[in-house]
Design a protein around this motif. Structure first.
Motif, mmCIF file in Angstrom:
data_model
loop_
_atom_site.group_PDB
_atom_site.id
_atom_site.type_symbol
_atom_site.label_atom_id
_atom_site.label_comp_id
_atom_site.label_asym_id
_atom_site.label_seq_id
_atom_site.Cartn_x
_atom_site.Cartn_y
_atom_site.Cartn_z
ATOM 1 N N GLU A 140 0.810 -1.217 0.000
ATOM 2 C CA GLU A 140 0.000 0.000 0.000
ATOM 3 C C GLU A 140 0.847 1.273 0.000
ATOM 4 O OE1 GLU A 140 -3.263 0.215 -0.161
ATOM 5 O OE2 GLU A 140 -3.684 -1.945 -0.106
ATOM 6 N N HIS A 141 1.982 1.236 0.727
ATOM 7 C CA HIS A 141 2.712 2.478 0.976
ATOM 8 C C HIS A 141 4.163 2.469 0.481
ATOM 9 C CE1 HIS A 141 -0.675 3.645 3.483
ATOM 10 N NE2 HIS A 141 -0.565 2.492 4.128
ATOM 11 N N GLY A 142 4.615 1.385 -0.116
ATOM 12 C CA GLY A 142 6.012 1.299 -0.491
ATOM 13 C C GLY A 142 6.890 0.948 0.701
ATOM 14 N N PHE A 143 8.188 0.869 0.484
ATOM 15 C CA PHE A 143 9.112 0.449 1.529
ATOM 16 C C PHE A 143 9.784 1.606 2.268
ATOM 17 C CE2 PHE A 143 8.772 -3.546 -0.706
ATOM 18 C CZ PHE A 143 8.973 -4.509 0.278
ATOM 19 N N ASP A 144 9.349 2.842 2.016
ATOM 20 C CA ASP A 144 10.039 3.975 2.626
ATOM 21 C C ASP A 144 9.913 4.014 4.144
ATOM 22 O OD1 ASP A 144 10.950 4.813 0.214
ATOM 23 O OD2 ASP A 144 9.431 6.377 -0.075
ATOM 24 N N PHE A 145 8.933 3.310 4.690
ATOM 25 C CA PHE A 145 8.759 3.323 6.138
ATOM 26 C C PHE A 145 9.747 2.400 6.849
ATOM 27 C CE2 PHE A 145 6.323 -0.274 4.672
ATOM 28 C CZ PHE A 145 6.497 -1.237 5.652
ATOM 29 N N THR A 146 10.536 1.654 6.113
ATOM 30 C CA THR A 146 11.402 0.627 6.703
ATOM 31 C C THR A 146 12.843 1.092 6.846
ATOM 32 O OG1 THR A 146 11.880 -0.345 4.547
ATOM 33 C CG2 THR A 146 10.002 -1.234 5.741
ATOM 34 N N VAL A 147 13.504 0.519 7.843
ATOM 35 C CA VAL A 147 14.956 0.615 7.994
ATOM 36 C C VAL A 147 15.433 -0.798 8.319
ATOM 37 C CG1 VAL A 147 16.888 1.520 9.323
ATOM 38 C CG2 VAL A 147 14.943 2.994 8.815
ATOM 39 N N PHE A 148 16.291 -1.353 7.506
ATOM 40 C CA PHE A 148 16.779 -2.712 7.712
ATOM 41 C C PHE A 148 18.213 -2.672 8.239
ATOM 42 C CE2 PHE A 148 13.455 -3.027 4.549
ATOM 43 C CZ PHE A 148 12.725 -4.114 4.996
ATOM 44 N N ILE A 149 18.424 -3.324 9.369
ATOM 45 C CA ILE A 149 19.747 -3.348 9.993
ATOM 46 C C ILE A 149 20.085 -4.803 10.332
ATOM 47 C CG2 ILE A 149 21.210 -2.443 11.834
ATOM 48 C CD1 ILE A 149 19.250 -0.143 12.157
ATOM 49 N N PRO A 150 20.734 -5.539 9.435
ATOM 50 C CA PRO A 150 21.110 -6.926 9.739
ATOM 51 C C PRO A 150 22.157 -6.962 10.853
ATOM 52 C CG PRO A 150 21.459 -6.390 7.416
ATOM 53 C CD PRO A 150 21.167 -5.121 8.125
ATOM 54 N N THR A 151 22.007 -7.883 11.772
ATOM 55 C CA THR A 151 22.951 -7.996 12.887
ATOM 56 C C THR A 151 23.905 -9.168 12.717
ATOM 57 O OG1 THR A 151 21.336 -9.295 14.148
ATOM 58 C CG2 THR A 151 21.372 -6.912 14.508
ATOM 59 N N GLU A 152 23.717 -9.971 11.684
ATOM 60 C CA GLU A 152 24.605 -11.096 11.437
ATOM 61 C C GLU A 152 25.707 -10.704 10.466
ATOM 62 O OE1 GLU A 152 22.031 -14.127 9.941
ATOM 63 O OE2 GLU A 152 21.592 -14.898 11.935
ATOM 64 N N PRO A 153 26.890 -11.291 10.599
ATOM 65 C CA PRO A 153 27.956 -11.012 9.632
ATOM 66 C C PRO A 153 27.615 -11.589 8.264
ATOM 67 C CG PRO A 153 28.623 -12.735 11.176
ATOM 68 C CD PRO A 153 27.325 -12.185 11.690
ATOM 69 N N LYS A 154 27.991 -10.870 7.219
ATOM 70 C CA LYS A 154 27.770 -11.292 5.840
ATOM 71 C C LYS A 154 26.305 -11.661 5.576
ATOM 72 C CE LYS A 154 32.504 -13.008 5.305
ATOM 73 N NZ LYS A 154 33.364 -14.164 4.970
ATOM 74 N N GLU A 184 17.527 7.593 13.943
ATOM 75 C CA GLU A 184 17.168 8.940 14.375
ATOM 76 C C GLU A 184 16.742 9.795 13.184
ATOM 77 O OE1 GLU A 184 19.026 12.469 17.182
ATOM 78 O OE2 GLU A 184 20.386 11.266 15.962
ATOM 79 N N GLN A 185 17.455 9.703 12.085
ATOM 80 C CA GLN A 185 17.120 10.493 10.913
ATOM 81 C C GLN A 185 15.763 10.096 10.346
ATOM 82 O OE1 GLN A 185 18.867 13.220 9.753
ATOM 83 N NE2 GLN A 185 16.937 13.465 8.633
ATOM 84 N N ARG A 186 15.462 8.789 10.369
ATOM 85 C CA ARG A 186 14.159 8.347 9.864
ATOM 86 C C ARG A 186 13.035 8.895 10.735
ATOM 87 N NH1 ARG A 186 11.981 7.873 6.805
ATOM 88 N NH2 ARG A 186 10.836 5.921 6.684
ATOM 89 N N VAL A 187 13.263 8.935 12.060
ATOM 90 C CA VAL A 187 12.262 9.512 12.963
ATOM 91 C C VAL A 187 12.033 10.978 12.623
ATOM 92 C CG1 VAL A 187 11.789 10.151 15.363
ATOM 93 C CG2 VAL A 187 12.724 7.896 14.841
ATOM 94 N N LEU A 188 13.127 11.718 12.413
ATOM 95 C CA LEU A 188 13.015 13.141 12.071
ATOM 96 C C LEU A 188 12.329 13.331 10.726
ATOM 97 C CD1 LEU A 188 16.550 14.361 13.236
ATOM 98 C CD2 LEU A 188 14.362 14.613 14.441
ATOM 99 N N ASP A 189 12.614 12.441 9.756
ATOM 100 C CA ASP A 189 11.979 12.533 8.437
ATOM 101 C C ASP A 189 10.468 12.384 8.539
ATOM 102 O OD1 ASP A 189 14.438 12.869 7.288
ATOM 103 O OD2 ASP A 189 14.645 10.771 6.635
ATOM 104 N N GLU A 190 10.016 11.643 9.545
ATOM 105 C CA GLU A 190 8.576 11.425 9.728
ATOM 106 C C GLU A 190 7.981 12.417 10.727
ATOM 107 O OE1 GLU A 190 6.707 9.296 7.999
ATOM 108 O OE2 GLU A 190 8.516 8.836 6.830
ATOM 109 N N ASP A 191 8.700 13.538 10.931
ATOM 110 C CA ASP A 191 8.238 14.611 11.822
ATOM 111 C C ASP A 191 8.218 14.187 13.287
ATOM 112 O OD1 ASP A 191 7.854 16.387 9.671
ATOM 113 O OD2 ASP A 191 5.864 15.560 9.282
ATOM 114 N N GLY A 192 9.023 13.207 13.630
ATOM 115 C CA GLY A 192 9.173 12.843 15.022
ATOM 116 C C GLY A 192 10.227 13.718 15.680
#
Length: 232
Positions: A10-24, A53-61
């Motif tokens: 419905e909204h695209g993937f812009d609401f996401t932030v992906f941060i993998p914690t595993e190596p490779k 933090e930047q994503r929060v600010l981008d969403e007016d947080g």
């Protein structure tokens, strides 16, 4: 995955932030190739926090430093959880929940084996008092759980070991050639939040699994190990 994909439709993937914690890490197949994620191994905790933090600010947080009172409250919560975890490990209730979780894990492992077999893969599930075994020739997954007391699971792990060949186990015949250990994993069952207990990996970074999730995880590992072994 399903929740993210449904919202992204419905909204695209812009609401996401992906941060993998595993190596490779490998990119999930359902994630668009144009969607970047934060390289935690390269940028570390501070880099990941800055992106969030930047994503929060981008969403007016808003973003602000943690107050002393908030720091104290966080420390209090962590201390209370640590005490509760220790009490859980040294109680009849915790031991009973851990034993019940192992039975749920065993049933899920058996059901998962049947699903894999229905897909045409030759797998077999065997069990004894302490062992849960899934065989995918020539690889065997041996799971074991040894609670020594009725009121304590302190320092007791669920062991999941992958062998090429079959090792010497009570009640089973070993393979003609000595079994070679390929991979060994340990999971501790305990209180991970005040209202939730689960299996947690002993290796870092820690991951938590319900009994059903752990069964699926180990069966996937078995398929991976069996495939790699067949190519050797």
């Amino acid at each position: 995955m399903n929740a993210i994909r449904t919202r992204a439709f419905e909204h695209g993937f812009d609401f996401t932030v992906f941060i993998p914690t595993e190596p490779k890490p490998s990119t999930p197949a359902w994630l668009p190739p144009t969607r970047l994620y934060v390289g935690f191994e390269r940028w570390g905790l501070e880099g990941a926090a800055a992106v969030i933090e930047q994503r929060v600010l981008d969403e007016d947080g808003t973003s602000r430093p943690e107050t002393v009172m908030e720091s104290a409250a966080r420390l209090k919560r962590a201390t209370e959880l640590k005490i509760a975890q220790q009490q859980f490990e040294r109680s009849h209730e915790g031991t009973a929940k851990a034993n019940a979780a192992y039975e749920e894990f065993s049933e899920a492992l058996k059901a998962g084996t049947e699903v894999v077999r229905s897909s045409g893969v030759n797998v077999e599930y065997k069990t004894s008092q302490h062992f849960r075994i899934v065989s995918c020739d020539p690889v065997n997954l041996i799971c074991s759980w040894y609670p020594h007391y009725m009121n304590s699971i302190e320092d007791i792990d669920l062991h999941a070991t992958f062998y090429k060949g079959f090792p010497e186990l009570p009640g089973f015949y070993p393979s003609f050639n000595k079994a070679a250990q390929l991979r060994s994993l340990k999971f501790r069952y305990g209180l991970v939040r005040m209202d939730y207990s689960a299996y947690v990996t002993k290796a870092s970074p820690a991951k938590e699994f319900s009994p059903e999730q752990l069964a699926d995880h180990l069966l996937s590992q078995l398929m991976d190990v069996a495939e790699r072994t067949s190519r050797d």
